[in-house]
Design a protein around this motif. Structure first.
Motif, short mmCIF file in Angstrom:
data_model
loop_
_atom_site.label_atom_id
_atom_site.label_comp_id
_atom_site.label_asym_id
_atom_site.label_seq_id
_atom_site.Cartn_x
_atom_site.Cartn_y
_atom_site.Cartn_z
N GLY A 111 0.81 -1.21 0.00
CA GLY A 111 0.00 0.00 0.00
C GLY A 111 0.84 1.26 0.00
O GLY A 111 0.55 2.22 -0.73
N ILE A 112 1.91 1.28 0.80
CA ILE A 112 2.77 2.46 0.87
C ILE A 112 3.49 2.68 -0.46
O ILE A 112 3.56 3.82 -0.96
CB ILE A 112 3.79 2.31 2.02
CG1 ILE A 112 3.08 2.36 3.38
CG2 ILE A 112 4.86 3.39 1.94
CD1 ILE A 112 3.97 2.09 4.56
N PHE A 113 4.01 1.63 -1.04
CA PHE A 113 4.71 1.76 -2.31
C PHE A 113 3.76 2.19 -3.42
O PHE A 113 4.10 3.03 -4.26
CB PHE A 113 5.40 0.44 -2.67
CG PHE A 113 6.79 0.31 -2.13
CD1 PHE A 113 7.87 0.09 -2.98
CD2 PHE A 113 7.03 0.42 -0.77
CE1 PHE A 113 9.16 -0.02 -2.48
CE2 PHE A 113 8.32 0.31 -0.25
CZ PHE A 113 9.39 0.09 -1.10
N GLN A 114 2.56 1.62 -3.45
CA GLN A 114 1.59 2.00 -4.48
C GLN A 114 1.21 3.47 -4.37
O GLN A 114 1.02 4.16 -5.38
CB GLN A 114 0.34 1.13 -4.35
CG GLN A 114 0.55 -0.31 -4.81
CD GLN A 114 -0.65 -1.20 -4.57
OE1 GLN A 114 -1.72 -0.71 -4.18
NE2 GLN A 114 -0.49 -2.49 -4.79
N ALA A 115 1.11 3.98 -3.14
CA ALA A 115 0.79 5.39 -2.94
C ALA A 115 1.88 6.29 -3.51
O ALA A 115 1.63 7.45 -3.87
CB ALA A 115 0.60 5.68 -1.45
N GLU A 116 3.11 5.77 -3.59
CA GLU A 116 4.23 6.51 -4.16
C GLU A 116 4.42 6.21 -5.65
O GLU A 116 5.40 6.67 -6.25
CB GLU A 116 5.52 6.18 -3.39
CG GLU A 116 5.49 6.55 -1.92
CD GLU A 116 5.44 8.05 -1.70
OE1 GLU A 116 5.99 8.79 -2.56
OE2 GLU A 116 4.86 8.49 -0.69
N GLY A 117 3.51 5.42 -6.20
CA GLY A 117 3.62 5.06 -7.62
C GLY A 117 4.69 4.03 -7.90
O GLY A 117 5.21 3.95 -9.02
#
Length: 302
Positions: A111-117
């Motif tokens: 989730g954290i990585f996806q939020a950063e693209g």
């Protein structure tokens, strides 16, 4: 921690019983909690085999089947069958626990990585017993849990958790979860280029400089573990006292506390993971904020 009944990670490799060789785990291969594990008492050799053979036939002569004793368990002195069953059940539960915790770290960091693209490459958790070969070389249980950036795997001998509770007074499932989340924190550092940069820089550092930088690396991994705890708490998975368990574990494995316990005095210049206060502080910092920006141990006082 409310972990039962939740998803378990498929990225778990059981290498128990497949060990071989001895080596160090530890920071040179990407960091890790390195606590001295006690060695068992061994024996054997030809004389031991002869004694076992004599004992076998002596028992047979008395009308006792040694094989039946081994498979069904003995009398009051041993209770072997029940003990084996209990240990197996405990091992199975612990395997389920770490598989669930790993799955929870996957959910949070995806989730954290996806939020950063960005795409998050999930690490593999390797369970071993006694010793194991990794892309970073041989490691023994004496190294404690460790992360190897060469193969993006976290390695742990589950017996470590017994020692964490009995020898280092850090009981509780969230204390155990913190240990695993810390190692996953090193994986985050590997993915973001922090570990490769450190491993390159340390080649030209003095030992004192490398220890100081190592401490910052380790404290950031503690902070990343705290971030995982933050989002795990938001999902309602933490119970009363869980945070205190993790903070106590961080305190018990601080460099100063470990050195005082094992050798009776501290050598600050040899610290490479952080003091008890530092480790608890940085875990709590990540736990309270849940923000990567608050885990910059390289540009802030530690």
């Amino acid at each position: 921690m409310r972990w039962r009944g939740r998803r378990q990670s498929e990225n778990v490799q059981d290498a128990r019983g497949q060990g071989g060789g001895f080596g160090g785990g530890g920071l040179g291969r990407g960091g890790g909690i390195r606590l001295p594990m006690g060695r068992g008492v061994g024996g054997g050799g030809i004389s031991g085999i002869i004694i076992l053979v004599i004992l076998f036939f002596a028992l047979r002569a008395c009308g006792i089947d040694p094989l039946e004793m081994l498979t069904e368990g003995g009398g009051p002195a041993g209770g072997g069958g029940q003990i084996t069953q209990t240990n197996t059940q405990a091992s199975d539960e612990m395997t389920q626990f770490v598989s669930t915790v790993l799955a929870e770290t996957e959910d949070v960091w995806n989730g954290i990585f996806q939020a950063e693209g960005l795409d998050y490459t999930e690490p593999t958790l390797v369970l071993f017993s006694g010793q194991v070969r990794s892309a970073c070389g041989f490691a023994s249980a004496a190294s404690g849990p460790f992360y190897c950036p060469g193969d993006s795997k976290v390695y742990i001998d589950l017996a470590f958790y017994d020692q964490l509770e009995r020898q280092f007074d850090a009981a509780g499932d969230f204390a155990q979860a913190y240990v695993l989340a810390h190692e996953v924190g090193h994986h985050i550092q590997n993915l973001t280029g922090i570990l490769p940069k450190f491993n390159q820089m340390r080649q030209s550092m003095s030992q004192a400089e490398a220890n100081q930088m190592s401490t910052r690396v380790e404290l950031q991994a503690d902070c990343f573990a705290g971030i995982w705890g933050h989002f795990t708490d938001q999902k309602g998975l933490l119970e009363e006292g869980d945070l205190e368990e993790a903070l106590n574990a961080a305190t018990q494995i601080g460099d100063d506390t470990l050195q005082r316990r094992t050798q009776g005095y501290v050598v600050p210049e040899s610290f490479n993971h952080g003091t008890s206060e530092q480790r608890a502080t940085w875990f709590n910092r990540g736990f309270q904020s849940g923000r990567l920006a608050d885990c910059d141990t390289f540009n802030n006082p530690i």
